[in-house]
Design a protein around this motif. Structure first.
Motif, PDB file in Angstrom:
ATOM      1  N   SER A 117       0.840  -1.197   0.000  1.00 26.98           N
ATOM      2  CA  SER A 117       0.000   0.000   0.000  1.00 26.98           C
ATOM      3  C   SER A 117       0.872   1.242   0.000  1.00 26.98           C
ATOM      4  O   SER A 117       1.822   1.348   0.777  1.00 26.98           O
ATOM      5  CB  SER A 117      -0.906   0.025   1.232  1.00 26.98           C
ATOM      6  OG  SER A 117      -1.477   1.312   1.408  1.00 26.98           O
TER       7      SER A 117
ATOM      8  N   ASP B 186      -0.801  -2.750   3.560  1.00 25.76           N
ATOM      9  CA  ASP B 186      -2.195  -2.654   3.983  1.00 25.76           C
ATOM     10  C   ASP B 186      -2.272  -3.178   5.422  1.00 25.76           C
ATOM     11  O   ASP B 186      -1.900  -4.323   5.686  1.00 25.76           O
ATOM     12  CB  ASP B 186      -3.050  -3.507   3.048  1.00 25.76           C
ATOM     13  CG  ASP B 186      -4.537  -3.499   3.387  1.00 25.76           C
ATOM     14  OD1 ASP B 186      -4.901  -3.039   4.481  1.00 25.76           O
ATOM     15  OD2 ASP B 186      -5.327  -3.986   2.549  1.00 25.76           O
TER      16      ASP B 186
ATOM     17  N   THR C 244     -17.172  -1.311  -1.299  1.00 26.51           N
ATOM     18  CA  THR C 244     -17.331  -0.661   0.002  1.00 26.51           C
ATOM     19  C   THR C 244     -16.788   0.757  -0.040  1.00 26.51           C
ATOM     20  O   THR C 244     -16.298   1.222  -1.071  1.00 26.51           O
ATOM     21  CB  THR C 244     -16.596  -1.450   1.104  1.00 26.51           C
ATOM     22  OG1 THR C 244     -15.194  -1.494   0.785  1.00 26.51           O
ATOM     23  CG2 THR C 244     -17.129  -2.863   1.221  1.00 26.51           C
TER      24      THR C 244
ATOM     25  N   HIS D 134     -14.127   2.116   1.647  1.00 27.68           N
ATOM     26  CA  HIS D 134     -12.678   2.186   1.442  1.00 27.68           C
ATOM     27  C   HIS D 134     -12.093   0.779   1.436  1.00 27.68           C
ATOM     28  O   HIS D 134     -12.763  -0.184   1.802  1.00 27.68           O
ATOM     29  CB  HIS D 134     -12.005   3.086   2.495  1.00 27.68           C
ATOM     30  CG  HIS D 134     -11.671   2.449   3.803  1.00 27.68           C
ATOM     31  ND1 HIS D 134     -12.627   1.914   4.646  1.00 27.68           N
ATOM     32  CD2 HIS D 134     -10.484   2.279   4.430  1.00 27.68           C
ATOM     33  CE1 HIS D 134     -12.020   1.453   5.739  1.00 27.68           C
ATOM     34  NE2 HIS D 134     -10.735   1.655   5.645  1.00 27.68           N
ATOM     35  N   ASP D 135     -10.857   0.656   0.998  1.00 29.58           N
ATOM     36  CA  ASP D 135     -10.273  -0.664   0.736  1.00 29.58           C
ATOM     37  C   ASP D 135      -9.805  -1.363   2.014  1.00 29.58           C
ATOM     38  O   ASP D 135      -8.612  -1.630   2.184  1.00 29.58           O
ATOM     39  CB  ASP D 135      -9.084  -0.530  -0.224  1.00 29.58           C
ATOM     40  CG  ASP D 135      -9.513  -0.179  -1.633  1.00 29.58           C
ATOM     41  OD1 ASP D 135     -10.673  -0.456  -1.970  1.00 29.58           O
ATOM     42  OD2 ASP D 135      -8.690   0.356  -2.389  1.00 29.58           O
TER      43      ASP D 135
ATOM     44  N   SER E 161      -9.260  -6.053   1.480  1.00 32.83           N
ATOM     45  CA  SER E 161      -8.402  -6.724   0.502  1.00 32.83           C
ATOM     46  C   SER E 161      -7.918  -8.080   0.998  1.00 32.83           C
ATOM     47  O   SER E 161      -7.844  -9.042   0.220  1.00 32.83           O
ATOM     48  CB  SER E 161      -7.211  -5.834   0.149  1.00 32.83           C
ATOM     49  OG  SER E 161      -7.642  -4.676  -0.537  1.00 32.83           O
TER      50      SER E 161
ATOM     51  N   VAL F 198     -12.485  -7.125  -4.546  1.00 38.55           N
ATOM     52  CA  VAL F 198     -12.818  -6.051  -3.605  1.00 38.55           C
ATOM     53  C   VAL F 198     -12.451  -4.706  -4.211  1.00 38.55           C
ATOM     54  O   VAL F 198     -11.328  -4.505  -4.690  1.00 38.55           O
ATOM     55  CB  VAL F 198     -12.072  -6.250  -2.268  1.00 38.55           C
ATOM     56  CG1 VAL F 198     -12.351  -5.092  -1.316  1.00 38.55           C
ATOM     57  CG2 VAL F 198     -12.479  -7.569  -1.619  1.00 38.55           C
ATOM     58  N   VAL F 199     -13.411  -3.776  -4.190  1.00 41.24           N
ATOM     59  CA  VAL F 199     -13.192  -2.445  -4.739  1.00 41.24           C
ATOM     60  C   VAL F 199     -13.671  -1.425  -3.716  1.00 41.24           C
ATOM     61  O   VAL F 199     -14.799  -1.497  -3.237  1.00 41.24           O
ATOM     62  CB  VAL F 199     -13.958  -2.239  -6.057  1.00 41.24           C
ATOM     63  CG1 VAL F 199     -13.580  -0.894  -6.670  1.00 41.24           C
ATOM     64  CG2 VAL F 199     -13.671  -3.365  -7.033  1.00 41.24           C
ATOM     65  N   GLY F 200     -12.800  -0.487  -3.353  1.00 40.95           N
ATOM     66  CA  GLY F 200     -13.167   0.557  -2.401  1.00 40.95           C
ATOM     67  C   GLY F 200     -13.271   1.907  -3.065  1.00 40.95           C
ATOM     68  O   GLY F 200     -12.493   2.230  -3.967  1.00 40.95           O
TER      69      GLY F 200
ATOM     70  N   LEU G 150      -7.016   2.921   0.856  1.00 38.90           N
ATOM     71  CA  LEU G 150      -6.887   2.073   2.034  1.00 38.90           C
ATOM     72  C   LEU G 150      -7.055   2.855   3.323  1.00 38.90           C
ATOM     73  O   LEU G 150      -7.451   2.319   4.343  1.00 38.90           O
ATOM     74  CB  LEU G 150      -5.516   1.387   2.032  1.00 38.90           C
ATOM     75  CG  LEU G 150      -5.349   0.290   0.983  1.00 38.90           C
ATOM     76  CD1 LEU G 150      -3.880   0.020   0.741  1.00 38.90           C
ATOM     77  CD2 LEU G 150      -6.051  -0.970   1.418  1.00 38.90           C
TER      78      LEU G 150
ATOM     79  N   SER H 280     -15.742  -2.654   9.600  1.00 36.53           N
ATOM     80  CA  SER H 280     -14.428  -2.751   8.964  1.00 36.53           C
ATOM     81  C   SER H 280     -13.300  -2.453   9.947  1.00 36.53           C
ATOM     82  O   SER H 280     -12.556  -3.345  10.338  1.00 36.53           O
ATOM     83  CB  SER H 280     -14.352  -1.810   7.763  1.00 36.53           C
ATOM     84  OG  SER H 280     -14.691  -0.479   8.130  1.00 36.53           O
TER      85      SER H 280
END
Length: 305
Positions: A121, A129, A195, A197-198, A201, A211-213, A217, A276
């Protein structure tokens, strides 16, 4: 003077002026944790042999959390401070670095996990991340490391900590099997998680979701108009039925995305709220790590199916 800098200076002054007394074997081990996930884990492992206080509560965003003046006493009196690390608690890092000179601070993800296996990240100083709790196998390693630390700090309770560790690891393995069974009921082409934000993952990698934010992150970043439009087109192209709010991120970000999709005559629903960066309210199913995981996956699968 900025409040965060003031707190660091206060803590530094406290450390310079006094040294913690050696804890007597009969005394209760005082554990301070940052995130709600770590607070729940410490309670599961330590039981009656430790006293646990968490800095963050339900719905609190660890990316943006700042130590308050009321946190200073907790932190300076702790026998050990457990935190996630990987720069999740970005605004607390300077405080922990200052404290590490006098109080044992443990960045569990950095201590327990092989960095070569982590997801990269550019949003964090660690370059990784930090949302590692969404990989149950990682959480097993975090469990083992926290247990090891507790056994070293309070060896008189070593057997109790080891027994609790084994029991909790068994619960995590059962959780993993249940999650896999639930997800298997959802066709692979529908396993697309959109969602705010990421944060998911590691979950996606572990359980086969794309997964797509909307944001990056870190919730410190903001999604722009182009980000919204680009993701809206992705949802339409992939016929995604539902998108999800996150408990620690303002709802408006996902509502804006839903509006952008609906404006192009495609109906996408908000499938519910996922936990989250923090657990749910204490005393509820979602207030535990295991309960949160089950709730999240059931919410995802029900909405996407």
């Amino acid at each position: 003077m900025k409040k965060g800098i003031w707190i660091v200076l206060v803590i530094g002054g406290l450390f310079a002026g006094c040294k913690q007394d050696q804890k007597e074997p009969s005394e209760e081990l005082y554990v301070v944790t940052t995130t709600t996930m770590l607070t729940d884990l410490a309670k599961a492992l330590g039981g009656k042999h430790i006293r646990v206080e968490g800095l963050m509560g339900s719905g609190v965003d660890p990316h943006l959390y700042k130590a308050s003046e009321g946190d200073v006493r907790k932190l300076t009196q702790a026998d050990v401070i457990f935190y996630n690390g990987l720069h999740l608690e970005g605004k607390l890092v300077e405080v922990f670095e200052k404290m590490g000179r006098s109080i044992q601070t443990v960045a569990l993800a950095e201590k327990a996990l092989d960095p070569d296996t982590l997801i990269g990240s550019d949003y964090f100083a660690s370059n990784y991340d930090p949302h590692i709790w969404f990989d149950i196998d990682y959480w097993k390693q975090i469990t083992q490391e926290m247990s090891r630390q507790l056994q070293q700090l309070a060896p008189e309770h070593k057997e109790a900590f080891a027994k609790a560790e084994t029991a909790y690891l068994n619960q995590l393995e059962a959780l993993k099997e249940e999650i896999q069974t639930t997800i298997a009921s959802l066709p692979e082409e529908q396993r697309i998680l959109v969602t705010a934000h990421d944060a998911f993952s590691y979950f996606g990698r572990a359980f086969g979701f794309e997964v797509v934010g909307l944001q990056g992150l870190s919730t410190a970043t903001e999604a722009g108009v182009q980000d919204v439009q680009r993701l809206a087109q992705f949802i339409i192209d992939h016929q995604v039925k539902a998108i999800f709010v996150e408990s620690s991120v303002p709802r408006r970000t996902i509502e804006a995305l839903q509006a952008a999709v609906n404006a192009q005559d495609f109906d996408v629903q908000i499938g519910g709220t996922l936990f989250s960066d923090a657990l749910g309210t204490t005393g509820t199913l979602e207030g535990t790590y295991i309960g949160m995981f089950k709730y999240n996956v059931n919410t995802m699968v029900d909405a996407l199916r």
